[in-house]
Design an enzyme around this catalytic site. Structure first.
Site, PDB file in Angstrom:
ATOM      1  N   LYS A  59      -1.343  -9.525   2.840  1.00 52.81           N
ATOM      2  CA  LYS A  59      -0.509  -8.786   4.010  1.00 52.81           C
ATOM      3  C   LYS A  59      -1.356  -7.804   4.482  1.00 52.81           C
ATOM      4  O   LYS A  59      -1.946  -7.380   4.670  1.00 52.81           O
ATOM      5  CB  LYS A  59       0.702  -8.624   3.483  1.00 52.81           C
ATOM      6  CG  LYS A  59       1.261  -7.689   4.676  1.00 52.81           C
ATOM      7  CD  LYS A  59       3.273  -7.160   4.097  1.00 52.81           C
ATOM      8  CE  LYS A  59       3.091  -6.299   3.823  1.00 52.81           C
ATOM      9  NZ  LYS A  59       2.885  -5.024   4.527  1.00 52.81           N
ATOM     10  N   GLU A  68      -1.756  -5.317   8.654  1.00 53.14           N
ATOM     11  CA  GLU A  68      -0.564  -4.716   9.829  1.00 53.14           C
ATOM     12  C   GLU A  68      -1.147  -5.024  10.757  1.00 53.14           C
ATOM     13  O   GLU A  68      -2.548  -5.582  11.421  1.00 53.14           O
ATOM     14  CB  GLU A  68      -0.761  -3.397   9.469  1.00 53.14           C
ATOM     15  CG  GLU A  68       0.191  -2.889   7.947  1.00 53.14           C
ATOM     16  CD  GLU A  68       0.424  -1.367   8.257  1.00 53.14           C
ATOM     17  OE1 GLU A  68       0.115  -1.139   8.871  1.00 53.14           O
ATOM     18  OE2 GLU A  68       1.220  -0.843   7.211  1.00 53.14           O
ATOM     19  N   ASP A 104       0.968  -0.780   0.234  1.00 54.88           N
ATOM     20  CA  ASP A 104       0.238  -0.266   0.178  1.00 54.88           C
ATOM     21  C   ASP A 104       1.222   1.211  -0.106  1.00 54.88           C
ATOM     22  O   ASP A 104       0.369   2.273  -0.045  1.00 54.88           O
ATOM     23  CB  ASP A 104      -1.185  -0.173   0.654  1.00 54.88           C
ATOM     24  CG  ASP A 104      -0.355  -0.399   2.240  1.00 54.88           C
ATOM     25  OD1 ASP A 104       0.828  -0.090   2.948  1.00 54.88           O
ATOM     26  OD2 ASP A 104      -1.612  -0.145   3.717  1.00 54.88           O
ATOM     27  N   SER A 105       1.791   1.073   0.146  1.00 56.59           N
ATOM     28  CA  SER A 105       3.065   2.239   0.009  1.00 56.59           C
ATOM     29  C   SER A 105       2.652   3.320  -1.707  1.00 56.59           C
ATOM     30  O   SER A 105       3.036   3.875  -2.019  1.00 56.59           O
ATOM     31  CB  SER A 105       4.284   1.685  -0.038  1.00 56.59           C
ATOM     32  OG  SER A 105       4.638   0.581  -0.512  1.00 56.59           O
ATOM     33  N   ASP A 161      -1.121  -5.905  -0.109  1.00 60.49           N
ATOM     34  CA  ASP A 161      -1.394  -5.879   1.385  1.00 60.49           C
ATOM     35  C   ASP A 161      -3.096  -5.077   0.925  1.00 60.49           C
ATOM     36  O   ASP A 161      -3.996  -4.808   0.436  1.00 60.49           O
ATOM     37  CB  ASP A 161      -1.175  -4.059   1.352  1.00 60.49           C
ATOM     38  CG  ASP A 161       0.159  -4.354   1.883  1.00 60.49           C
ATOM     39  OD1 ASP A 161       0.585  -4.860   3.316  1.00 60.49           O
ATOM     40  OD2 ASP A 161       1.339  -3.339   1.499  1.00 60.49           O
ATOM     41  N   GLU A 164       8.406  -4.064  10.406  1.00 60.58           N
ATOM     42  CA  GLU A 164      10.081  -2.848  10.000  1.00 60.58           C
ATOM     43  C   GLU A 164      10.282  -1.879  11.053  1.00 60.58           C
ATOM     44  O   GLU A 164      10.100  -2.131  12.173  1.00 60.58           O
ATOM     45  CB  GLU A 164       8.644  -2.223   9.156  1.00 60.58           C
ATOM     46  CG  GLU A 164       8.988  -1.124   8.643  1.00 60.58           C
ATOM     47  CD  GLU A 164       7.714  -0.401   7.492  1.00 60.58           C
ATOM     48  OE1 GLU A 164       7.035  -0.699   6.952  1.00 60.58           O
ATOM     49  OE2 GLU A 164       8.483   0.464   7.451  1.00 60.58           O
TER      50      GLU A 164
HETATM   51  O1  KIV Z   1       3.246  -1.136   1.941  1.00 61.18           O
HETATM   52  C1  KIV Z   1       4.730  -1.827   1.366  1.00 61.18           C
HETATM   53  O2  KIV Z   1       5.588  -1.062   0.545  1.00 61.18           O
HETATM   54  C2  KIV Z   1       5.376  -2.381   2.904  1.00 61.18           C
HETATM   55  C3  KIV Z   1       6.568  -2.310   2.785  1.00 61.18           C
HETATM   56  C4  KIV Z   1       7.517  -1.415   3.240  1.00 61.18           C
HETATM   57  C5  KIV Z   1       7.092  -3.393   4.146  1.00 61.18           C
HETATM   58  O3  KIV Z   1       4.227  -2.669   3.697  1.00 61.18           O
END
Ligand code: KIV
Length: 274
Positions: free
Chosen positions: A118, A120, A49-50, A88, A187
């Site tokens: 994924k 959090e 989600d970056s 994510d 992280e």
């Molecule tokens: O969103 C993302 O790119 C991430 C990585 C920084 C692990 O969660």
């Protein structure tokens, strides 16, 4: 008639089996074109989600939607053939209840065909991780610095800098592993803590600003290519692509403005009429 693919993609159990073995190589990608390059060298592609920061210029990942993740997840699946693709779960798509998490994760799997999601959170998300994995959804955990919680954390600083503050992060790692996650991103935690977690839990740890001792490493592709305006201090740049891209754009703009832009005659052999 059944259609059998000859190319075998890596699966979540393949990655789970790498605990303590060959290091797991993971990078982010959000597009088909970068996915096809990353796919040649990486075990796992993370549609992180970056993308909210990198592609859309948001300050945080909070505004990212499920639709954005599904669109880019599908693009990455089309661009890759070998790596496990993990998508994510964005903020707001899974925290309300384990049922909400199941519906969002099922949409991601059905609409992108990716191999895992994924999310959090450690102890607070353990019940949800168990609910998803028991229902056929492979989950990668994410502990330590969890960027979706920026509004309660208040800062993107490394976690667990004092030994006295390690226990909650260790408890998060244990909870995620016990709940059935196949691996966990750790992280921005102090190096000895990243190492200790890796030595004590049974699933692979994927470090990002954590420890070289982790079972694998992940970076945001645009950060390591030198394309991001701001990068965390721990990021090693493996390329400086920004100036090369700028030079190409500048060269094109100059040719167009000075009427030096080549017409199609060099391809088709036709002369433009005077
Ligand atoms: O969103 C993302 O790119 C991430 C990585 C920084 C692990 O969660």
């Amino acid at each position: 008639m059944s259609i059998q693919s000859t190319i075998k993609r890596k699966t979540a159990p393949d990655i789970r089996a790498r605990k303590g073995g060959d290091p797991i190589v993971m990078l982010t990608s959000y597009h088909a074109h970068t996915a096809s390059l990353v796919d040649r060298y990486c075990d796992v592609i993370l549609v992180g989600d970056s993308l909210g920061n990198v592609m859309h210029g948001f300050e945080t990942t909070v505004p990212v939607t499920l639709e954005m993740m599904i669109l880019q997840g599908h693009a990455v699946m089309r661009g890759s053939q070998h790596a496990l693709v993990v998508v994510d779960m964005p903020f707001g798509s899974y925290e309300a209840s384990k049922e909400q998490a199941f519906h969002s994760a099922a949409r991601i799997l059905k609409e992108t065909h990716c191999g895992a999601v994924k999310l959090e959170g450690g102890v607070r998300m353990a019940e949800t991780i168990a609910f998803l994995t028991e229902r056929g959804i492979p989950v990668m955990g994410h502990i330590g610095l969890t960027p979706q919680s920026i509004n309660t954390l208040g800062t993107f600083k490394a976690q667990g800098r004092e030994e006295g503050s390690w226990e909650p992060i260790e408890a998060d790692a244990r909870a995620v592993a016990d709940a059935g996650a196949f691996s966990v991103v750790v992280e921005a935690v102090a190096e000895p803590l990243g190492r200790k977690i890796t030595e004590t839990i049974a699933i692979p740890t994927i470090g990002i600003g954590a420890s070289a001792a982790c079972d694998g490493q992940v970076l945001v592709l645009e950060d390591m290519l030198g394309l991001s305006a701001r990068t965390p201090k721990f990021v090693k740049r493996y390329g400086e692509l920004g100036p090369g891209i700028e030079a190409a754009i500048k060269g094109y703009a100059e040719e167009v403005r000075s009427r030096a832009f080549p017409g199609p005659e060099h391809v088709y052999g036709m002369k433009a009429k005077a």
